[in-house]
Design a protein around this motif. Structure first.
Motif, mmCIF file in Angstrom:
data_model
loop_
_atom_site.group_PDB
_atom_site.id
_atom_site.type_symbol
_atom_site.label_atom_id
_atom_site.label_comp_id
_atom_site.label_asym_id
_atom_site.label_seq_id
_atom_site.Cartn_x
_atom_site.Cartn_y
_atom_site.Cartn_z
ATOM 1 N N HIS A 1 -30.532 40.869 -30.262
ATOM 2 C CA HIS A 1 -31.311 42.108 -30.272
ATOM 3 C C HIS A 1 -32.401 42.235 -29.203
ATOM 4 N N LEU A 2 -32.862 41.166 -28.596
ATOM 5 C CA LEU A 2 -33.887 41.303 -27.567
ATOM 6 C C LEU A 2 -33.328 42.036 -26.353
ATOM 7 N N THR A 3 -34.118 42.908 -25.770
ATOM 8 C CA THR A 3 -33.722 43.543 -24.520
ATOM 9 C C THR A 3 -33.623 42.487 -23.420
ATOM 10 N N ALA A 4 -32.946 42.832 -22.341
ATOM 11 C CA ALA A 4 -32.797 41.886 -21.235
ATOM 12 C C ALA A 4 -34.157 41.429 -20.721
ATOM 13 N N HIS A 5 -35.085 42.375 -20.563
ATOM 14 C CA HIS A 5 -36.420 42.044 -20.050
ATOM 15 C C HIS A 5 -37.134 41.077 -20.984
ATOM 16 N N ALA A 6 -37.142 41.365 -22.281
ATOM 17 C CA ALA A 6 -37.841 40.506 -23.235
ATOM 18 C C ALA A 6 -37.160 39.151 -23.362
ATOM 19 N N TRP A 7 -35.826 39.137 -23.299
ATOM 20 C CA TRP A 7 -35.102 37.870 -23.423
ATOM 21 C C TRP A 7 -35.395 36.952 -22.230
ATOM 22 N N ARG A 8 -35.444 37.524 -21.040
ATOM 23 C CA ARG A 8 -35.770 36.706 -19.862
ATOM 24 C C ARG A 8 -37.149 36.064 -20.011
ATOM 25 N N HIS A 9 -38.112 36.841 -20.484
ATOM 26 C CA HIS A 9 -39.451 36.291 -20.655
ATOM 27 C C HIS A 9 -39.490 35.238 -21.761
ATOM 28 N N ALA A 10 -38.616 35.372 -22.754
ATOM 29 C CA ALA A 10 -38.528 34.347 -23.793
ATOM 30 C C ALA A 10 -38.024 33.025 -23.206
ATOM 31 N N VAL A 11 -37.039 33.107 -22.318
ATOM 32 C CA VAL A 11 -36.540 31.891 -21.656
ATOM 33 C C VAL A 11 -37.643 31.257 -20.822
ATOM 34 N N LEU A 12 -38.375 32.080 -20.070
ATOM 35 C CA LEU A 12 -39.492 31.551 -19.275
ATOM 36 C C LEU A 12 -40.547 30.926 -20.175
ATOM 37 N N LYS A 13 -40.818 31.538 -21.319
ATOM 38 C CA LYS A 13 -41.819 30.993 -22.243
ATOM 39 C C LYS A 13 -41.396 29.611 -22.727
ATOM 40 N N CYS A 14 -40.110 29.427 -22.962
ATOM 41 C CA CYS A 14 -39.616 28.100 -23.344
ATOM 42 C C CYS A 14 -39.891 27.083 -22.242
ATOM 43 N N LEU A 15 -39.654 27.473 -21.004
ATOM 44 C CA LEU A 15 -39.914 26.569 -19.885
ATOM 45 C C LEU A 15 -41.402 26.281 -19.743
ATOM 46 N N PHE A 16 -42.244 27.297 -19.940
ATOM 47 C CA PHE A 16 -43.695 27.109 -19.841
ATOM 48 C C PHE A 16 -44.189 26.098 -20.869
ATOM 49 N N THR A 17 -43.667 26.180 -22.071
ATOM 50 C CA THR A 17 -44.207 25.395 -23.187
ATOM 51 C C THR A 17 -43.448 24.111 -23.468
ATOM 52 N N GLY A 18 -42.337 23.901 -22.767
ATOM 53 C CA GLY A 18 -41.577 22.671 -22.979
ATOM 54 C C GLY A 18 -40.581 22.735 -24.114
ATOM 55 N N VAL A 19 -40.271 23.933 -24.618
ATOM 56 C CA VAL A 19 -39.224 24.054 -25.633
ATOM 57 C C VAL A 19 -37.869 23.892 -24.936
ATOM 58 N N PRO A 20 -37.050 22.928 -25.324
ATOM 59 C CA PRO A 20 -35.758 22.739 -24.656
ATOM 60 C C PRO A 20 -34.900 23.993 -24.730
ATOM 61 N N VAL A 21 -34.224 24.317 -23.631
ATOM 62 C CA VAL A 21 -33.405 25.528 -23.634
ATOM 63 C C VAL A 21 -32.177 25.374 -24.523
ATOM 64 N N ASP A 22 -31.899 24.166 -25.019
ATOM 65 C CA ASP A 22 -30.855 24.001 -26.015
ATOM 66 C C ASP A 22 -31.137 24.848 -27.254
ATOM 67 N N HIS A 23 -32.394 25.193 -27.470
ATOM 68 C CA HIS A 23 -32.770 25.986 -28.636
ATOM 69 C C HIS A 23 -32.504 27.473 -28.433
ATOM 70 N N VAL A 24 -32.217 27.893 -27.226
ATOM 71 C CA VAL A 24 -31.992 29.312 -26.940
ATOM 72 C C VAL A 24 -30.549 29.659 -27.286
ATOM 73 N N ALA A 25 -30.378 30.438 -28.333
ATOM 74 C CA ALA A 25 -29.027 30.791 -28.775
ATOM 75 C C ALA A 25 -28.331 31.664 -27.732
ATOM 76 N N ASP A 26 -27.038 31.416 -27.556
ATOM 77 C CA ASP A 26 -26.191 32.237 -26.682
ATOM 78 C C ASP A 26 -26.700 32.254 -25.247
ATOM 79 N N LEU A 27 -27.297 31.147 -24.829
ATOM 80 C CA LEU A 27 -27.913 31.086 -23.505
ATOM 81 C C LEU A 27 -26.906 31.341 -22.391
ATOM 82 N N ALA A 28 -25.763 30.680 -22.447
ATOM 83 C CA ALA A 28 -24.807 30.787 -21.345
ATOM 84 C C ALA A 28 -24.321 32.219 -21.153
ATOM 85 N N ARG A 29 -24.029 32.912 -22.264
ATOM 86 C CA ARG A 29 -23.515 34.277 -22.139
ATOM 87 C C ARG A 29 -24.577 35.228 -21.601
ATOM 88 N N ARG A 30 -25.790 35.129 -22.142
ATOM 89 C CA ARG A 30 -26.816 36.087 -21.735
ATOM 90 C C ARG A 30 -27.336 35.798 -20.322
#
Length: 249
Positions: free
Chosen positions: A167-196
């Motif tokens: 449900h996140l828009t493309a803009h909000a989803w991109r910033h969520a991925v960046l937020k994970c990188l900023f805070t050290g949350v592994p991107v393995d936690h980002v659901a459907d990462l490869a497709r999006r």
């Protein structure tokens, strides 16, 4: 295409402090994106791992929630059980127990919103884990957006689950991925990462800018950034999957 690592590949300070995707007891938790269980899986797991008193308590809590679903006055009886779950079931199993209680109570967006904003951080996390099971449309996005504004890594890892992926828009989803990188949350936690991330040139630009900023500051670039950057170069989606989120111009 692989990318040259222009900085050391050691994890950043925030990544070192990030919690493991598993508890200290070695049990998987709902935080782990690659092993997101169904409600049936959660129930089977708890039945197998809780001791007898905890199982009895959970069975009673679920029956109670099913008998009195929805919101009732200032606080519903099942909301009290959410608060007890950590003590009754233990930290390793509390998230799963809370998700099951929310499901038994047939918690809709209004109930989930109340629990999220009035509950503890643990209860907020359980609400985020429950969203893909209990809310079909985008009505609960304000809860995801609120979690993404925090620096609580466990809350962030729950926020980037399947509900956000849908449900996140493309803009909000991109910033969520960046937020994970900023805070050290592994991107393995980002659901459907490869497709999006596939073929997302704007995300690639944002990642490159972030890498350049860190390099200029003499700081290491998270290895996860290169992993996501590689994904953005893939333009062939999995068979039968259409990207539901249009890219920004």
């Amino acid at each position: 295409m692989s990318h040259p690592r222009t900085t050391p590949t050691a994890r950043t300070e925030s990544a070192q402090d990030a919690p493991s995707a598993r508890t200290r007891t070695g049990e998987p938790t709902p935080d782990t994106a690659s092993t997101r269980p169904s409600l049936t899986d959660l129930r089977h797991h708890l039945t197998a791992h809780l001791d007898s008193p905890a199982r009895t308590w959970l069975d009673h809590a679920l029956d109670e929630a099913a008998a009195h679903p929805g919101l009732h006055g200032p606080i519903s009886v099942w909301e009290l059980r959410l608060a007890e779950a950590g003590r009754r079931c233990g930290p390793a199993h509390a998230d799963a127990a809370r998700v099951l209680i929310l499901d038994a109570a047939r918690a809709g967006t209004d109930a989930l919103t109340r629990v999220y904003f009035q509950g503890t951080a643990d209860e907020r996390r359980a609400v985020l884990h429950a969203l893909p099971h209990l809310v079909s449309g985008p009505g609960a996005l304000p809860l995801i957006e609120d979690a993404l504004r925090t620096n609580d890594t466990r809350l962030l890892s729950a926020a980037v689950g399947p509900y956000a992926a849908r449900h996140l828009t493309a803009h909000a989803w991109r910033h969520a991925v960046l937020k994970c990188l900023f805070t050290g949350v592994p991107v393995d936690h980002v659901a459907d990462l490869a497709r999006r991330a596939s073929g997302d040139g704007e995300l690639a630009r944002m990642l490159a800018d972030y890498a350049a900023e860190r390099t200029a500051a003499g700081r290491s670039v998270p290895e996860d950034l290169y992993r996501v950057l590689d994904l953005t170069e893939s333009v062939t989606p999995a068979p039968g999957t259409d990207h539901p989120h249009g890219k920004e111009s």
